[in-house]
Scaffold this motif. Structure first.
Motif, mmCIF file in Angstrom:
data_model
loop_
_atom_site.group_PDB
_atom_site.id
_atom_site.type_symbol
_atom_site.label_atom_id
_atom_site.label_comp_id
_atom_site.label_asym_id
_atom_site.label_seq_id
_atom_site.Cartn_x
_atom_site.Cartn_y
_atom_site.Cartn_z
ATOM 1 N N LYS A 178 14.607 1.894 110.516
ATOM 2 C CA LYS A 178 14.248 2.041 109.047
ATOM 3 C C LYS A 178 15.481 2.242 108.357
ATOM 4 C CE LYS A 178 10.072 2.263 109.921
ATOM 5 N NZ LYS A 178 8.928 1.272 109.396
ATOM 6 N N LYS A 179 16.483 2.939 108.766
ATOM 7 C CA LYS A 179 17.620 3.024 108.012
ATOM 8 C C LYS A 179 18.430 1.400 107.513
ATOM 9 C CE LYS A 179 20.776 5.933 108.540
ATOM 10 N NZ LYS A 179 21.759 6.924 109.161
ATOM 11 N N MET A 180 18.367 0.535 108.400
ATOM 12 C CA MET A 180 18.696 -0.750 108.357
ATOM 13 C C MET A 180 17.964 -1.435 107.494
ATOM 14 S SD MET A 180 20.286 -1.912 111.887
ATOM 15 C CE MET A 180 21.153 -0.830 112.875
ATOM 16 N N GLU A 181 16.664 -1.272 107.510
ATOM 17 C CA GLU A 181 15.685 -2.024 106.576
ATOM 18 C C GLU A 181 15.917 -1.507 105.200
ATOM 19 O OE1 GLU A 181 11.416 -1.671 107.604
ATOM 20 O OE2 GLU A 181 11.601 -2.708 109.501
ATOM 21 N N LYS A 182 15.866 -0.259 105.279
ATOM 22 C CA LYS A 182 16.164 0.338 103.640
ATOM 23 C C LYS A 182 17.663 -0.129 103.102
ATOM 24 C CE LYS A 182 16.377 4.911 101.376
ATOM 25 N NZ LYS A 182 17.049 4.192 100.068
ATOM 26 N N ASP B 95 17.740 -2.023 99.805
ATOM 27 C CA ASP B 95 18.730 -1.186 98.601
ATOM 28 C C ASP B 95 19.628 -2.431 98.327
ATOM 29 O OD1 ASP B 95 17.054 0.733 98.781
ATOM 30 O OD2 ASP B 95 18.789 1.990 99.924
ATOM 31 N N TYR B 96 20.023 -3.426 98.957
ATOM 32 C CA TYR B 96 21.012 -4.337 98.881
ATOM 33 C C TYR B 96 20.507 -5.585 98.127
ATOM 34 C CZ TYR B 96 25.313 -2.082 100.852
ATOM 35 O OH TYR B 96 26.333 -1.460 101.067
ATOM 36 N N GLY B 97 19.305 -5.416 98.050
ATOM 37 C CA GLY B 97 18.320 -6.629 97.196
ATOM 38 C C GLY B 97 18.227 -7.878 98.025
ATOM 39 N N LYS C 95 29.191 -1.748 107.328
ATOM 40 C CA LYS C 95 30.666 -2.272 106.742
ATOM 41 C C LYS C 95 30.339 -3.689 106.784
ATOM 42 C CE LYS C 95 32.908 1.709 109.028
ATOM 43 N NZ LYS C 95 33.513 1.938 110.196
ATOM 44 N N LEU C 96 29.520 -4.346 107.474
ATOM 45 C CA LEU C 96 29.417 -5.961 107.473
ATOM 46 C C LEU C 96 28.786 -6.652 106.489
ATOM 47 C CD1 LEU C 96 29.180 -6.648 111.337
ATOM 48 C CD2 LEU C 96 30.980 -7.085 109.753
ATOM 49 N N ILE C 97 27.633 -6.037 105.984
ATOM 50 C CA ILE C 97 26.852 -6.566 105.143
ATOM 51 C C ILE C 97 27.186 -6.301 103.682
ATOM 52 C CG2 ILE C 97 24.835 -7.006 106.676
ATOM 53 C CD1 ILE C 97 23.639 -4.809 104.888
ATOM 54 N N LEU C 98 26.984 -7.252 102.672
ATOM 55 C CA LEU C 98 27.300 -7.084 101.401
ATOM 56 C C LEU C 98 25.847 -7.073 100.666
ATOM 57 C CD1 LEU C 98 29.905 -9.834 100.884
ATOM 58 C CD2 LEU C 98 30.489 -7.407 100.803
ATOM 59 N N PRO C 99 25.877 -6.591 99.427
ATOM 60 C CA PRO C 99 24.847 -6.652 98.533
ATOM 61 C C PRO C 99 24.506 -8.052 98.254
ATOM 62 C CG PRO C 99 26.213 -5.089 97.619
ATOM 63 C CD PRO C 99 26.825 -5.652 98.707
#
Length: 51
Positions: free
Chosen positions: A5-9, A13-15, A38-42
Motif C-alpha cells: 500500500k505504501k508503494m502504491e501511495k 503521490d508522484y503522479g 530512492k529509485l523512482i522519480l515523480p
C-alpha cells in the motif's frame, strides 16, 4: 500501512497514471520501500522535456 500500500501511495503521490500502477507494482514488488523511494522519480519529472 503495509509495504504494498505504501508503494502504491508513493506512485500515486508522484503522479503516475492509474493504468500504469499495476504493472509498476509487479516490477517493484520484490524491492524494499526505501529502495523504491530512492529509485523512482515523480512522473512529471521524467516525462518533462520529451517531445
Amino acid at each position: 500501512m503495509d509495504k504494498h500500500k505504501k508503494m502504491e501511495k508513493l506512485l500515486r503521490d508522484y503522479g503516475y497514471p492509474e493504468k500504469a500502477i499495476p504493472r509498476l507494482m509487479q516490477e517493484i514488488s520484490t524491492m524494499n520501500y526505501d529502495r523504491v523511494e530512492k529509485l523512482i522519480l515523480p512522473y512529471n519529472d521524467f516525462t518533462a522535456n520529451r517531445t
